[in-house]
Write a protein that holds these residues in place. Structure first.
Motif, PDB file in Angstrom:
ATOM      1  N   ALA A  69       0.814  -1.238   0.048  1.00 53.38           N
ATOM      2  CA  ALA A  69       0.074   0.064   0.130  1.00 53.38           C
ATOM      3  C   ALA A  69       0.877   1.316  -0.007  1.00 53.38           C
ATOM      4  CB  ALA A  69      -0.957  -0.077   1.340  1.00 53.38           C
ATOM      5  N   VAL A  70       0.428   2.338  -0.656  1.00 53.52           N
ATOM      6  CA  VAL A  70       1.048   3.485  -0.850  1.00 53.52           C
ATOM      7  C   VAL A  70       0.669   4.110   0.709  1.00 53.52           C
ATOM      8  CG1 VAL A  70       1.155   5.777  -1.782  1.00 53.52           C
ATOM      9  CG2 VAL A  70       0.668   3.765  -3.107  1.00 53.52           C
ATOM     10  N   ALA A 125       1.131   7.713   2.726  1.00 53.83           N
ATOM     11  CA  ALA A 125       1.348   9.019   2.403  1.00 53.83           C
ATOM     12  C   ALA A 125       2.470   9.625   3.585  1.00 53.83           C
ATOM     13  CB  ALA A 125       0.377   9.980   2.445  1.00 53.83           C
ATOM     14  N   ALA A 126       2.416   9.213   4.846  1.00 54.71           N
ATOM     15  CA  ALA A 126       3.312   9.805   5.776  1.00 54.71           C
ATOM     16  C   ALA A 126       4.676   9.478   5.484  1.00 54.71           C
ATOM     17  CB  ALA A 126       2.780   9.173   6.950  1.00 54.71           C
ATOM     18  N   ARG A 147       6.052   8.732   2.534  1.00 53.40           N
ATOM     19  CA  ARG A 147       6.387   9.706   1.402  1.00 53.40           C
ATOM     20  C   ARG A 147       6.730  10.927   1.744  1.00 53.40           C
ATOM     21  NH1 ARG A 147       5.479   7.472  -3.374  1.00 53.40           N
ATOM     22  NH2 ARG A 147       5.113   5.442  -3.125  1.00 53.40           N
ATOM     23  N   VAL A 148       6.028  11.524   2.742  1.00 51.08           N
ATOM     24  CA  VAL A 148       6.371  13.000   3.187  1.00 51.08           C
ATOM     25  C   VAL A 148       7.727  12.934   3.780  1.00 51.08           C
ATOM     26  CG1 VAL A 148       5.618  14.791   4.667  1.00 51.08           C
ATOM     27  CG2 VAL A 148       3.916  13.576   3.367  1.00 51.08           C
ATOM     28  N   ALA A 178      10.548  12.571   1.210  1.00 49.29           N
ATOM     29  CA  ALA A 178      10.727  13.743   0.463  1.00 49.29           C
ATOM     30  C   ALA A 178      11.741  14.652   0.702  1.00 49.29           C
ATOM     31  CB  ALA A 178       9.160  14.505   0.323  1.00 49.29           C
ATOM     32  N   ARG A 179      12.574  14.770  -0.351  1.00 54.53           N
ATOM     33  CA  ARG A 179      13.534  15.742  -0.444  1.00 54.53           C
ATOM     34  C   ARG A 179      13.335  17.407  -0.671  1.00 54.53           C
ATOM     35  NH1 ARG A 179      15.867  12.471  -4.110  1.00 54.53           N
ATOM     36  NH2 ARG A 179      13.766  12.033  -3.981  1.00 54.53           N
ATOM     37  N   ARG A 180      13.930  18.080  -0.104  1.00 48.04           N
ATOM     38  CA  ARG A 180      13.556  19.668  -0.358  1.00 48.04           C
ATOM     39  C   ARG A 180      14.340  20.047  -1.474  1.00 48.04           C
ATOM     40  NH1 ARG A 180      11.431  22.676   3.978  1.00 48.04           N
ATOM     41  NH2 ARG A 180      10.709  21.498   5.558  1.00 48.04           N
ATOM     42  N   ARG A 181      15.330  19.763  -1.800  1.00 48.03           N
ATOM     43  CA  ARG A 181      16.145  20.193  -2.972  1.00 48.03           C
ATOM     44  C   ARG A 181      16.783  19.141  -3.919  1.00 48.03           C
ATOM     45  NH1 ARG A 181      15.663  24.731  -1.837  1.00 48.03           N
ATOM     46  NH2 ARG A 181      16.289  25.850   0.092  1.00 48.03           N
ATOM     47  N   VAL A 182      17.029  19.479  -4.931  1.00 50.02           N
ATOM     48  CA  VAL A 182      17.658  18.632  -6.138  1.00 50.02           C
ATOM     49  C   VAL A 182      19.248  18.587  -5.934  1.00 50.02           C
ATOM     50  CG1 VAL A 182      17.558  17.792  -8.507  1.00 50.02           C
ATOM     51  CG2 VAL A 182      16.119  19.565  -7.743  1.00 50.02           C
ATOM     52  N   SER A 229       5.967  19.434 -13.578  1.00 51.23           N
ATOM     53  CA  SER A 229       5.259  18.772 -12.423  1.00 51.23           C
ATOM     54  C   SER A 229       6.025  17.745 -11.941  1.00 51.23           C
ATOM     55  CB  SER A 229       3.993  18.076 -13.001  1.00 51.23           C
ATOM     56  OG  SER A 229       4.249  16.744 -13.456  1.00 51.23           O
ATOM     57  N   LEU A 230       7.503  17.302 -12.475  1.00 48.86           N
ATOM     58  CA  LEU A 230       8.095  16.089 -11.861  1.00 48.86           C
ATOM     59  C   LEU A 230       9.291  16.770 -11.069  1.00 48.86           C
ATOM     60  CD1 LEU A 230       8.912  14.226 -14.935  1.00 48.86           C
ATOM     61  CD2 LEU A 230       7.391  13.527 -13.259  1.00 48.86           C
ATOM     62  N   PRO A 231       9.676  16.128  -9.982  1.00 48.58           N
ATOM     63  CA  PRO A 231      10.587  16.692  -9.040  1.00 48.58           C
ATOM     64  C   PRO A 231      11.821  16.607  -9.603  1.00 48.58           C
ATOM     65  CG  PRO A 231      10.023  14.483  -8.290  1.00 48.58           C
ATOM     66  CD  PRO A 231       9.110  14.836  -9.426  1.00 48.58           C
TER      67      PRO A 231
END
Lengths: 278, 351
Positions: A11-12, A14-15, A17-18, A21-25, A119-121
């Motif tokens: 299952a996906v 969300a928590a 994933r958050v 998640a990275r803030r920068r490239v 729309s992509l990171p």
């Protein structure tokens, strides 16, 4: 669409994933993304080979044309004009090639796929820099054909193979750097046609108000002043020294400095205007 | 008409992972020139639900979605996705949201497989895994046969499928679908609906826009109705439909002059006013029960009003808008009555 009845997948959450998640490239990611974009641009070139027409025809046509038209008037005869002219044509073809970068970017940006890129990171610079990496191929083709045509017409570069290679390399670097100007134009103009006409207005003064085809001494003082600071003149002089006498002159440094300045100004401008677009 | 606020009973899936809503927007606004395309919208989307944004063309649905997806700057108001600020952390938002636009956002110069490969690589997926994901998604969306053909040869439905597949590469927890079935034939539309339900079964949250009441009805747990950049209603599809009556009686009078009499009769029988359509002599009557249609018809006969045509249908988006805003879903030519009733039939079967 045989739906998702297939294997029960994890299952996906969300928590998670958050949290992940990275803030920068990162720089490494930016390079990978730029190369992926370059791959896309190369695929596109391979499927639309008509893009190569200008790159292939211009050096051949212009070398022959200019040699016979200007050769006698400027240098006495065609043979003695070639060492002066070939590096000039080299600069001119490379510049025309990088003009296409802007036009094609503009055309490309109007397509739906750019919406997805946005729309992509991914790093905002990747969709701009990717095609420019692929364009290195076009510069190489243009530069090689220019010298090839020169050789056919009887040009015997005094700098030997090493000198010629160095001249070609310098031209490619310069072309790639100046392409950022046209990329910027590509991100601000409203249509591909507008990019084309704005680019022409930049391109013509840059190439013809240089020492590419005529010796500077023949020009009136005010014009000579501009010609001397024109980065294209530096490229042409540097390329002449390299190709004709294998001489790495101070002009090489000036050319590279001009390139750096152009990138430092126009790469950030392009990214900014690309971000704001749409 | 006031906004119908609904509180879904029970905690719902939100109670699981924390208190964060999938989407929380407050006073979201966007101005183009002098035109306020989105004019202060509040939105709460709970994790694990399908939230539908219903509205005609030009209502501001796409603009709202593009702001939430970081594709457009937010002019006023603020938005959070899973507790992450959209304006402040666009890069994080892009990792959490998969966007499928109204127009296919895949590369025309590449094949389907190459497209999936490119988008995987761009998102940092290593080459072998990118290849595997492409194969998986192509299978899942029935695109294996077309995998190595140029997109230019794809049908509209195939493009949509590939587009959605491309949005699912990293299995993002929130998926935005902008009019996912506009322009698709009924069969493909049904398949798209199944796919969307499958996403939610996997644990995703879906925010979709649609012009079709029926689509919102079929898919969405909750629906917000948007008009002229504002939210005019919100609730479950059932609540929305109740607001406009469960079915609609459409009458075309033989003599348009008799319209006032007909309105009078309907008011007497049902206690509410019918809506007079722009075309002369056409009446839309919202009914709580289809049975009441007979009462209305008998009363009209008794009053001597003659009718040239009668139909009873489920309310269309047009009627929802008439009921909620007092005007029709203007700027929306694509939606026709026949189209709606076609889908209505399949609706019955699916339920």
């Amino acid at each position: 669409m045989s739906t998702m009845t297939a294997p029960a997948r994890e299952a996906v959450r969300a928590a998670d994933r958050v949290a992940a998640a990275r803030r920068r490239v990162s720089t490494g990611e930016t390079i990978v993304q730029t190369l992926a974009m370059a791959w896309r641009a190369l695929k596109k070139m391979r499927r639309n080979p008509e893009q190569f027409f200008d790159v292939a025809l211009q050096p051949i046509l212009f070398t022959a044309m200019f040699a016979f038209i200007f050769g006698g008037a400027i240098a006495g005869d065609v043979q003695s004009y070639l060492p002066l002219m070939i590096p000039g044509i080299l600069a001119q073809t490379v510049l025309t090639t990088c003009m296409a970068t802007g036009t094609q970017l503009r055309e490309d940006m109007e397509k739906g796929v750019f919406d997805r890129f946005k729309s992509l990171p991914i790093a905002r610079i990747a969709p701009l820099a990717g095609p420019m990496v692929a364009d290195l191929l076009r510069y190489t083709i243009a530069a090689t054909l220019t010298f090839g045509m020169g050789l056919v017409m009887g040009y015997r570069p005094g700098g030997g193979a090493g000198g010629v290679l160095a001249a070609v390399l310098l031209a490619i670097i310069t072309g790639w750097s100046l392409a950022w100007v046209f990329t910027w134009v590509g991100t601000i103009a409203r249509s591909a046609q507008a990019v084309q006409s704005i680019s022409m207005m930049i391109l013509f003064p840059l190439t013809f108000l240089s020492n590419a085809f005529v010796p500077v001494e023949t020009l009136p003082g005010w014009l000579a002043a501009f010609v001397r600071i024109n980065p294209v003149s530096h490229l042409v002089t540097a390329a002449r020294d390299l190709a004709n006498s294998a001489l790495v002159s101070g002009e090489v440094a000036w050319t590279l400095l001009a390139c750096l300045i152009v990138i430092a100004i126009f790469a950030p401008l392009s990214v900014r205007s690309y971000k704001r677009h749409m | 008409m006031s906004i119908t606020k609904l509180g879904r009973t029970g905690g719902g899936p939100a109670s699981g992972g924390g208190t964060d809503l999938a989407v929380r927007a407050e006073g979201l606004a966007k101005t183009f020139g002098g035109h306020r395309a989105v004019d202060g919208i509040d939105l709460d989307v709970r994790p694990g639900e399908i939230f539908g944004v219903l509205g005609p063309n030009g209502a501001g649905k796409t603009t709202m979605l593009r702001m939430l997806a970081t594709l457009l700057q937010i002019d006023a108001g603020r938005a959070e996705i899973f507790g992450v600020d959209v304006a402040g952390n666009p890069h994080m938002i892009r990792q959490l949201v998969g966007v499928t636009g109204q127009y296919a956002t895949v590369d025309e110069n590449l094949t389907a497989r190459e497209n999936l490969w490119l988008f995987s690589r761009l998102q940092g997926i290593a080459a072998p895994r990118a290849r595997r994901i492409a194969v998986e998604l192509l299978g899942q969306f029935d695109l294996e046969e077309a995998a190595d053909r140029p997109i230019a040869q794809f049908s509209g439905g195939m493009r949509r499928r590939l587009d959605l597949a491309a949005s699912l590469i990293t299995r993002p927890p929130l998926i935005f679908l902008d009019e996912p079935t506009t322009g698709l034939d009924p069969r493909t539309r049904g398949q798209m609906w199944d796919t969307i339900r499958g996403l939610v079964a996997d644990g995703c949250t879906v925010l979709l826009t649609t012009q079709y009441l029926d689509e919102a009805d079929q898919l969405a747990d909750r629906v917000a109705v948007i008009d002229h950049g504002r939210k005019v209603a919100e609730g479950t599809p059932d609540e929305l439909k109740t607001a406009v009556g469960n079915s609609a009686l459409q009458l075309v009078l033989a003599e348009p002059d008799e319209a006032p009499t007909a309105v009078e009769v309907v008011r007497r029988v049902l206690g509410s006013d019918p809506v007079l359509s722009p075309e002369q002599g056409r009446l839309n009557v919202a009914l709580d029960q289809a049975d009441l249609a007979a009462d209305v018809l008998i009363a009209l006969r008794a009053a001597g009003v003659s009718i040239s045509s009668v139909s009873v249908a489920k309310p269309s988006l047009d009627e929802v808008f008439l009921a909620l805003t007092g005007h029709g879903a203007d700027g929306d030519e694509e939606i026709s009555d026949t189209e709606i009733s076609d889908i209505e039939i399949s609706t019955e079967e699916n339920r």
